[in-house]
Design an enzyme around this catalytic site. Structure first.
Site, short mmCIF file in Angstrom:
data_model
loop_
_atom_site.label_atom_id
_atom_site.label_comp_id
_atom_site.label_asym_id
_atom_site.label_seq_id
_atom_site.Cartn_x
_atom_site.Cartn_y
_atom_site.Cartn_z
N CYS A 118 -12.59 4.84 -29.16
CA CYS A 118 -13.88 5.50 -29.40
C CYS A 118 -14.69 5.66 -28.14
O CYS A 118 -15.79 5.12 -28.03
CB CYS A 118 -14.66 4.71 -30.42
SG CYS A 118 -13.67 4.37 -31.87
N GLY A 176 0.76 -1.25 0.00
CA GLY A 176 0.00 0.00 0.00
C GLY A 176 0.78 1.29 0.00
O GLY A 176 0.19 2.37 -0.09
N1 LLP Z 1 -1.61 -7.01 -0.67
C1 LLP Z 1 -2.93 -7.13 -0.94
C2 LLP Z 1 -3.72 -8.06 -0.16
C3 LLP Z 1 -3.52 -6.33 -1.96
O1 LLP Z 1 -4.81 -6.44 -2.19
C4 LLP Z 1 -2.71 -5.43 -2.69
C5 LLP Z 1 -3.27 -4.60 -3.76
C6 LLP Z 1 -1.34 -5.37 -2.39
C7 LLP Z 1 -0.83 -6.17 -1.36
C8 LLP Z 1 -0.40 -4.44 -3.12
O2 LLP Z 1 -0.77 -3.12 -2.92
P1 LLP Z 1 0.22 -1.94 -3.39
O3 LLP Z 1 1.47 -2.04 -2.57
O4 LLP Z 1 0.50 -2.12 -4.82
O5 LLP Z 1 -0.54 -0.69 -3.12
N2 LLP Z 1 -5.12 -1.21 -9.66
C9 LLP Z 1 -5.06 -0.22 -8.61
C10 LLP Z 1 -4.43 -0.78 -7.35
C11 LLP Z 1 -5.13 -2.01 -6.82
C12 LLP Z 1 -4.49 -2.60 -5.59
C13 LLP Z 1 -5.08 -3.91 -5.24
N3 LLP Z 1 -4.49 -4.60 -4.11
C14 LLP Z 1 -4.32 1.01 -9.13
O6 LLP Z 1 -3.92 1.03 -10.28
O7 LLP Z 1 -4.17 1.99 -8.41
#
Ligand code: LLP
Length: 434
Positions: free
Chosen positions: A358, A238
């Site tokens: 489009c 996150g």
């Molecule tokens: N762990 C779990 C359980 C998760 O659901 C996620 C991301 C992560 C780790 C990794 O999170 P990060 O470090 O990348 O923030 N497509 C969206 C982001 C979706 C994140 C989903 N879960 C975007 O482009 O902003």
């Protein structure tokens, strides 16, 4: 910090002139900096140096086999969410044994694949899933290592579509019900309680929600350690990255110039805030960052098709589209857009930067100021290394883009642009239409 910067008028990734990549491999093309990924990994490790750490890179952010292999070589495990991602780890020559398997709807076949390959743990999202895991493990004569995902009900202050730690999200088991879920798990014959997991959301720009969540969950984690001998606590991923001043944020000077109370989250600040809360637990700490590891390590190269001057509005039409990078259309996300060849003598232009698809949502930027540009000139969409290619589609029968990895002064094609034949290879005209 990252390795994209102008050398004279030309945008470089490490020591490679990005115009050379665009000319050789065409556009749209994603370009990744191997050094930036390695730096991000090392900074995270250093930031939480006092802990027994296991970084499980969330490959949903970028699962190119070269990226996976790069992180495996650095010592990372992976946070996986599908059978396909498990197979990517294997295909990249990496080890599933340091990886965790998350997600609210794991199929029996995916569970079996993970077990057969020695997955480190399953991150369990519900009680019915415990039953399914025990059933599949029993059938294989194995024990399924599990950690239950607890939902701490913390507001991550991020985009609604990427917040996950509130009680009204579909993720995890509420903290109040988690003790009962562990008792239930302990009674299954083919489960082994191994850890606790949480993840509160994505693109968090301050340490405060992480601190709040860890403070809320830590007493429960300590209790589980005493009662069930669990070995690890995964605090999820996150950590956010810089989108707005993406290019400038590659330089240490930019960070130094930010007022202390407005500085975006760094792995150092994240580590300083969390290490003292986590250390007393005496457990292995798992991290599942995806975006932080790769987001600022990638750009999407695109080429200008036309400058269309409308009534009171200019449109810079480029050859990348929402199918290549869906984040702006899906999350209203901001990506800085810069020319590969900077020419300060040109007039400034204010335009919507749009793709050829489009629909009106196919827009990367509204009323963006950029130097005047013409057909054939190249641009880079910054901070596109995470959730770029992995969310790409073939909408409008546009082929998936190419991917290139830079290493110092060399670069390699790590995924060729899809061909029309590949796109349609599985399609058939049934006999009744012939
Ligand atoms: N762990 C779990 C359980 C998760 O659901 C996620 C991301 C992560 C780790 C990794 O999170 P990060 O470090 O990348 O923030 N497509 C969206 C982001 C979706 C994140 C989903 N879960 C975007 O482009 O902003």
């Amino acid at each position: 910090m990252h390795h994209f910067r102008y050398v004279g008028p030309n945008l470089h990734c490490e020591s490679v002139d990005l115009a050379a990549v665009a000319s050789l491999h065409g556009t749209p093309t994603y370009v990744y900096s191997a050094a930036t990924m390695a730096d991000n990994y090392a900074r995270l490790q250093r930031g939480l140096a006092g802990l027994d750490l296991q970084v499980c890179y969330a490959m949903k952010a970028n699962s190119n086999l070269a990226v996976v292999r790069h992180f495996a070589n650095l010592g990372a495990g992976f946070d996986l969410v599908s059978g396909g991602e498990i197979r990517r780890v294997i295909a990249a020559g990496a080890d599933v044994k340091r990886s965790v398997f998350a997600g609210v709807g794991k199929s029996e076949a995916e569970i079996a694949l993970a077990l057969e390959n020695g997955i480190f743990a399953f991150h369990v999202e519900s009680e019915p899933e415990l039953k399914r895991l025990s059933h599949v493990a029993g059938r294989l004569g194995l024990k399924a290592p599990v950690a239950i995902r607890v939902n701490p009900d913390v507001d991550a202050h991020t985009h609604a579509k990427i917040t996950t730690g509130k009680s009204d999200n579909k993720f995890g088991i509420p903290l109040a019900a988690a003790a009962a879920a562990y008792e239930a798990a302990a009674r299954y014959p083919h489960l082994e309680l191994k850890g606790v997991q949480m993840h509160i959301g994505s693109q968090l720009t301050s340490a405060a929600p992480f601190v709040e969540a860890v403070r809320k969950v830590a007493p429960f984690v300590a209790e589980l350690k005493a009662r069930h001998g669990i070995q690890y606590f995964s605090i999820g991923g996150g950590m956010g990255i810089v989108y707005r001043d993406a290019l400038a944020s590659g330089q240490a000077a930019w960070w130094d110039a930010q007022p202390a109370d407005q500085r975006p989250l760094t792995p150092e600040a994240y580590g300083a805030a969390l290490t003292p809360l986590l250390q007393p637990l005496g457990l292995t700490i798992l991290l599942e960052h995806g975006r932080f590891m790769v987001g600022n390590a990638g750009v999407l190269l695109t080429r200008v098709e036309h400058l269309k001057r409308g009534a009171g509005k200019n449109f810079l039409v480029v050859d990348a589209a929402m199918n290549d990078l869906v984040r702006p259309a899906m999350y209203e996300s901001y990506h800085e857009i810069v020319p590969l060849h900077r020419d300060t003598s040109r007039r400034a232009l204010v335009a919507d930067i749009v793709g050829p698809i489009c629909e009106s949502g196919d827009c990367f930027a509204k009323d963006r100021q950029i130097q005047e540009l013409g057909e054939g000139e190249f641009l880079a969409l910054m901070s596109a290394g995470a959730y770029g290619y992995t969310m790409a589609s073939r909408y409008n029968t546009r082929a998936l883009p190419a991917e290139v990895m830079v290493h110092g002064s060399s670069f390699d094609l790590v995924n060729a642009r899809e061909t029309f034949e590949q796109m349609t290879a599985q399609e058939r005209i049934p006999a009744f239409l012939r």
